[in-house]
Write an enzyme that holds these catalytic residues in place. Structure first.
Site, PDB file in Angstrom:
ATOM      1  N   LYS A   1      32.597  31.846  14.514  1.00  0.00           N
ATOM      2  CA  LYS A   1      31.934  32.214  15.777  1.00  0.00           C
ATOM      3  C   LYS A   1      30.837  33.244  15.546  1.00  0.00           C
ATOM      4  O   LYS A   1      29.710  33.090  16.027  1.00  0.00           O
ATOM      5  CB  LYS A   1      32.969  32.792  16.746  1.00  0.00           C
ATOM      6  CG  LYS A   1      32.353  33.493  17.950  1.00  0.00           C
ATOM      7  CD  LYS A   1      33.390  34.072  18.875  1.00  0.00           C
ATOM      8  CE  LYS A   1      33.825  35.470  18.600  1.00  0.00           C
ATOM      9  NZ  LYS A   1      32.949  36.563  19.067  1.00  0.00           N
ATOM     10  N   ASN A   2      31.164  34.301  14.805  1.00  0.00           N
ATOM     11  CA  ASN A   2      30.199  35.393  14.702  1.00  0.00           C
ATOM     12  C   ASN A   2      29.022  35.073  13.781  1.00  0.00           C
ATOM     13  O   ASN A   2      28.006  35.767  13.819  1.00  0.00           O
ATOM     14  CB  ASN A   2      30.910  36.698  14.325  1.00  0.00           C
ATOM     15  CG  ASN A   2      31.735  37.217  15.497  1.00  0.00           C
ATOM     16  OD1 ASN A   2      31.526  36.822  16.640  1.00  0.00           O
ATOM     17  ND2 ASN A   2      32.696  38.097  15.215  1.00  0.00           N
TER      18      ASN A   2
ATOM     19  N   CYS B   1      33.041  40.938  25.055  1.00  0.00           N
ATOM     20  CA  CYS B   1      34.348  41.577  25.194  1.00  0.00           C
ATOM     21  C   CYS B   1      34.174  43.022  25.650  1.00  0.00           C
ATOM     22  O   CYS B   1      33.435  43.787  25.064  1.00  0.00           O
ATOM     23  CB  CYS B   1      35.114  41.528  23.881  1.00  0.00           C
ATOM     24  SG  CYS B   1      35.944  39.978  23.659  1.00  0.00           S
TER      25      CYS B   1
ATOM     26  N   ARG C   1      30.227  49.768  24.205  1.00  0.00           N
ATOM     27  CA  ARG C   1      29.672  49.291  22.932  1.00  0.00           C
ATOM     28  C   ARG C   1      28.192  49.658  22.854  1.00  0.00           C
ATOM     29  O   ARG C   1      27.333  48.961  23.366  1.00  0.00           O
ATOM     30  CB  ARG C   1      29.912  47.777  22.804  1.00  0.00           C
ATOM     31  CG  ARG C   1      31.404  47.476  22.751  1.00  0.00           C
ATOM     32  CD  ARG C   1      31.705  46.001  22.762  1.00  0.00           C
ATOM     33  NE  ARG C   1      31.352  45.327  21.536  1.00  0.00           N
ATOM     34  CZ  ARG C   1      31.583  44.038  21.305  1.00  0.00           C
ATOM     35  NH1 ARG C   1      32.153  43.303  22.220  1.00  0.00           N
ATOM     36  NH2 ARG C   1      31.231  43.490  20.165  1.00  0.00           N
TER      37      ARG C   1
ATOM     38  N   ASP D   1      39.223  42.513  14.411  1.00  0.00           N
ATOM     39  CA  ASP D   1      39.367  41.323  15.253  1.00  0.00           C
ATOM     40  C   ASP D   1      40.710  40.610  15.055  1.00  0.00           C
ATOM     41  O   ASP D   1      41.007  39.640  15.761  1.00  0.00           O
ATOM     42  CB  ASP D   1      38.203  40.349  15.006  1.00  0.00           C
ATOM     43  CG  ASP D   1      36.868  40.953  15.438  1.00  0.00           C
ATOM     44  OD1 ASP D   1      36.884  41.961  16.172  1.00  0.00           O
ATOM     45  OD2 ASP D   1      35.817  40.427  15.030  1.00  0.00           O
TER      46      ASP D   1
ATOM     47  N   ARG E   1      36.321  31.469  24.848  1.00  0.00           N
ATOM     48  CA  ARG E   1      35.017  31.947  24.378  1.00  0.00           C
ATOM     49  C   ARG E   1      34.927  31.839  22.867  1.00  0.00           C
ATOM     50  O   ARG E   1      33.860  31.594  22.306  1.00  0.00           O
ATOM     51  CB  ARG E   1      34.833  33.423  24.760  1.00  0.00           C
ATOM     52  CG  ARG E   1      34.367  33.652  26.171  1.00  0.00           C
ATOM     53  CD  ARG E   1      33.916  35.092  26.330  1.00  0.00           C
ATOM     54  NE  ARG E   1      33.259  35.532  25.124  1.00  0.00           N
ATOM     55  CZ  ARG E   1      33.476  36.701  24.510  1.00  0.00           C
ATOM     56  NH1 ARG E   1      34.294  37.576  25.024  1.00  0.00           N
ATOM     57  NH2 ARG E   1      32.861  37.006  23.393  1.00  0.00           N
TER      58      ARG E   1
HETATM   59  C1  EPZ Z   1      30.821  42.575  15.758  1.00  0.00           C
HETATM   60  O1  EPZ Z   1      30.539  43.331  16.939  1.00  0.00           O
HETATM   61  C2  EPZ Z   1      31.689  41.432  16.205  1.00  0.00           C
HETATM   62  N1  EPZ Z   1      30.958  40.642  17.185  1.00  0.00           N
HETATM   63  C3  EPZ Z   1      32.990  41.967  16.793  1.00  0.00           C
HETATM   64  O2  EPZ Z   1      33.818  40.846  17.026  1.00  0.00           O
HETATM   65  C4  EPZ Z   1      33.681  42.864  15.777  1.00  0.00           C
HETATM   66  O3  EPZ Z   1      34.804  43.474  16.382  1.00  0.00           O
HETATM   67  C5  EPZ Z   1      32.731  43.951  15.266  1.00  0.00           C
HETATM   68  O4  EPZ Z   1      31.508  43.351  14.781  1.00  0.00           O
HETATM   69  C6  EPZ Z   1      33.320  44.760  14.124  1.00  0.00           C
HETATM   70  O5  EPZ Z   1      33.662  43.920  13.050  1.00  0.00           O
HETATM   71  C7  EPZ Z   1      29.998  39.808  16.785  1.00  0.00           C
HETATM   72  O6  EPZ Z   1      29.708  39.640  15.610  1.00  0.00           O
HETATM   73  C8  EPZ Z   1      29.314  39.025  17.856  1.00  0.00           C
HETATM   74  P1  EPZ Z   1      29.553  46.767  15.331  1.00  0.00           P
HETATM   75  P2  EPZ Z   1      29.394  44.413  16.921  1.00  0.00           P
HETATM   76  O7  EPZ Z   1      28.142  46.992  15.711  1.00  0.00           O
HETATM   77  O8  EPZ Z   1      28.324  43.951  16.017  1.00  0.00           O
HETATM   78  C9  EPZ Z   1      29.632  51.387  16.639  1.00  0.00           C
HETATM   79  C10 EPZ Z   1      35.314  39.481  18.218  1.00  0.00           C
HETATM   80  O9  EPZ Z   1      36.470  39.679  18.634  1.00  0.00           O
HETATM   81  N2  EPZ Z   1      28.210  51.194  16.946  1.00  0.00           N
HETATM   82  O10 EPZ Z   1      29.870  46.449  13.911  1.00  0.00           O
HETATM   83  O11 EPZ Z   1      29.051  44.717  18.330  1.00  0.00           O
HETATM   84  C11 EPZ Z   1      30.535  50.648  17.609  1.00  0.00           C
HETATM   85  O12 EPZ Z   1      30.776  51.404  18.779  1.00  0.00           O
HETATM   86  C12 EPZ Z   1      34.228  40.533  18.374  1.00  0.00           C
HETATM   87  O13 EPZ Z   1      34.955  38.413  17.673  1.00  0.00           O
HETATM   88  C13 EPZ Z   1      27.437  52.289  17.295  1.00  0.00           C
HETATM   89  O14 EPZ Z   1      27.920  53.426  17.377  1.00  0.00           O
HETATM   90  O15 EPZ Z   1      30.162  45.643  16.291  1.00  0.00           O
HETATM   91  C14 EPZ Z   1      31.768  50.436  16.763  1.00  0.00           C
HETATM   92  O16 EPZ Z   1      32.552  51.600  16.810  1.00  0.00           O
HETATM   93  C15 EPZ Z   1      34.651  41.672  19.226  1.00  0.00           C
HETATM   94  N3  EPZ Z   1      26.112  52.073  17.578  1.00  0.00           N
HETATM   95  C16 EPZ Z   1      31.221  50.269  15.337  1.00  0.00           C
HETATM   96  O17 EPZ Z   1      29.896  50.798  15.372  1.00  0.00           O
HETATM   97  C17 EPZ Z   1      25.536  50.859  17.498  1.00  0.00           C
HETATM   98  O18 EPZ Z   1      24.340  50.734  17.757  1.00  0.00           O
HETATM   99  C18 EPZ Z   1      31.135  48.827  14.838  1.00  0.00           C
HETATM  100  O19 EPZ Z   1      30.410  48.037  15.779  1.00  0.00           O
HETATM  101  C19 EPZ Z   1      26.320  49.756  17.135  1.00  0.00           C
HETATM  102  C20 EPZ Z   1      27.660  49.940  16.870  1.00  0.00           C
END
Ligand code: EPZ
Length: 423
Positions: free
Chosen positions: A22-23, A122, A127, A311, A403
């Site tokens: 998916k991702n 989600c 986020r 995840d 989803r």
């Molecule tokens: C991706 O989300 C995945 N989604 C998520 O999967 C997954 O949980 C996550 O990566 C972590 O592996 C997709 O790929 C579409 P991040 P993403 O940016 O990219 C902080 C699922 O269940 N952060 O790696 O949004 C954030 O708050 C979904 O399939 C900032 O502070 O996650 C978090 O604590 C849910 N500032 C950490 O980084 C930013 O600008 C990791 O978030 C961006 C993120």
């Protein structure tokens, strides 16, 4: 909203084939808009997030064709961006999924400006997108949020730059890669995410003519090019779908062979399941998981890849509710991802959450109850809980599950689960 009715107490036995990741899909589908010609994406999972993304691409003027699926083939989609017009994806679609923010990187690279409604997806925690903004700004864009719309603008072509991410963010790494692909000069992303779908995206981009090096390490170097051709690319298998079925096998004392996996991507999950006492056999192309009675308690700490994936945290927490002792689950990626806990408690689980840690005291059994899928993985966790529980569990709002999981009722039924969807 539909519901799922699960009758627990049946061991799951058989084979399940997982779909494309998916991702990866939600990053590579928008990436195809960077090219001047059509791309074919293979092994596209049949899930709602993909359907929504295809709708968004159509709305922007791309031609999206789904090829008919024959028995032995995975689904393929052709995206022809030649009719693409500079536009804004509608809030009604972009608001449905998180990954709509990848259109910021793509449209900014192509047109020097992008307007995308604040992403949905989600909703388990706030986020932020500050790291995405930091990257775009370094490449020469100005970014502001007005009336719920993220607006990015650059005076001309983006210019390559050095970006150090303050947190390891998958989304920011991908978005900056997308923007930098057509930028003038070299972009270096330091402290980049190493998740396999970052590598998958780099492989697609490089096949289309981009110059991305180092994906899979924490330093990615992108030398901008002036144009991309289309490319044909097969998505890697979805390791979270695989992990979910592996956990379901161990949780129901079952025996499932999960096919179409890259075992290397699942090492942290395999190792943890083995610690709980399950038998895990890795055979190159498939992983077989056999339950071994009541799971042993374990400590889990979610980490960026190659650590234990956030995840899969909710699903393994569901399994640990019946472990023979107390497990500790620490969530380090998201400041709180424990909405499933209240629902599990309705089924008899004993869990205390303190900040980023959940203390799970194993009980001898869960009992069926009416619960709500608050997000995608919470829905998967409750399905596993329902499969383990005594009696019937009714899971509301299962659209969240659809989803990101391809035909879950069909796949689980094929290994002996008793569950039905009620629209
Ligand atoms: C991706 O989300 C995945 N989604 C998520 O999967 C997954 O949980 C996550 O990566 C972590 O592996 C997709 O790929 C579409 P991040 P993403 O940016 O990219 C902080 C699922 O269940 N952060 O790696 O949004 C954030 O708050 C979904 O399939 C900032 O502070 O996650 C978090 O604590 C849910 N500032 C950490 O980084 C930013 O600008 C990791 O978030 C961006 C993120």
């Amino acid at each position: 909203m539909s519901k799922l009715v699960v009758t627990g107490g049946h061991r799951l036995i058989g084979r399940i084939r997982v779909g494309g990741r998916k991702n990866s899909a939600v990053a590579i589908l928008p990436a195809t808009l960077l090219a001047d010609g059509p791309s074919i994406v293979e092994s596209v999972p049949d899930i709602q997030d993909v359907s929504v993304y295809c709708e968004i691409l159509r709305h922007l003027g791309a031609k999206v064709t789904h090829f008919p699926v024959r028995d032995s083939e995975a689904p393929r989609v052709m995206i022809d961006p030649r009719g693409l017009a500079q536009g804004t994806p509608p809030e009604s679609l972009a608001g449905k999924l998180r990954a709509s923010y990848y259109l910021l990187g793509v449209l900014l690279a192509r047109y020097g400006q992008a307007e995308v409604p604040f992403p949905g997806g989600c909703d388990f925690v706030t986020r932020p997108i500050d790291q995405h903004v930091k990257g775009f700004t370094a490449l020469g864009a100005t970014v502001k949020v007005e009336d719920g719309i993220v607006k990015a603008r650059a005076p001309g072509r983006l210019v390559g730059a050095h970006v150090y991410l303050d947190v390891v963010s998958v989304g920011a790494t991908i978005n900056i890669m997308l923007a930098a692909t057509l930028a003038d000069g070299v972009t270096v992303i330091e402290n980049a995410a190493k998740e396999p779908h970052v590598v998958d995206l780099a492989n697609y981009l490089n096949a289309a003519g981009a110059q991305v090096k180092g994906a899979g390490t924490d330093i990615i170097r992108i030398t901008g090019v002036t144009r991309l051709e289309g490319a044909t690319h097969a998505l890697i298998p979805d390791e979270i779908e695989a992990a979910t079925y592996m956990i379901a096998a161990a949780a129901t004392d079952g025996d499932i062979t999960v096919e179409n996996v890259i075992p290397k991507h699942l090492e942290s999950v395999s190792a943890k399941l083995a610690e709980t006492g399950a038998e895990v056999e890795d055979n190159g192309d498939y992983i077989r998981v056999k339950g071994n009675g009541r799971p042993r308690p374990v400590a889990i700490k979610t980490l960026p890849y190659p650590g234990f994936p956030t995840d899969a945290q909710e699903q393994i927490t569901a399994m640990l509710t019946v472990a023979s002792g107390t497990s500790l689950v620490t969530e380090t990626i998201w400041e709180s991802r424990f909405k499933h806990v209240d629902e599990l408690k309705r089924m008899g689980a004993q869990i205390t959450v303190d900040g980023r840690m959940a203390v799970v005291e194993g009980v001898t059994r869960l009992t069926g109850a009416s619960v709500k899928a608050t997000d995608l993985r919470a829905g998967a966790a409750l399905t596993i809980a329902g499969l383990m529980a005594e009696g019937e569990t009714e899971i509301l709002d299962i659209e969240h599950i659809e989803r990101g999981y391809e035909r879950p009722v069909e796949k689980l039924s094929s290994v002996g689960a008793k569950l039905r969807k009620i629209p």
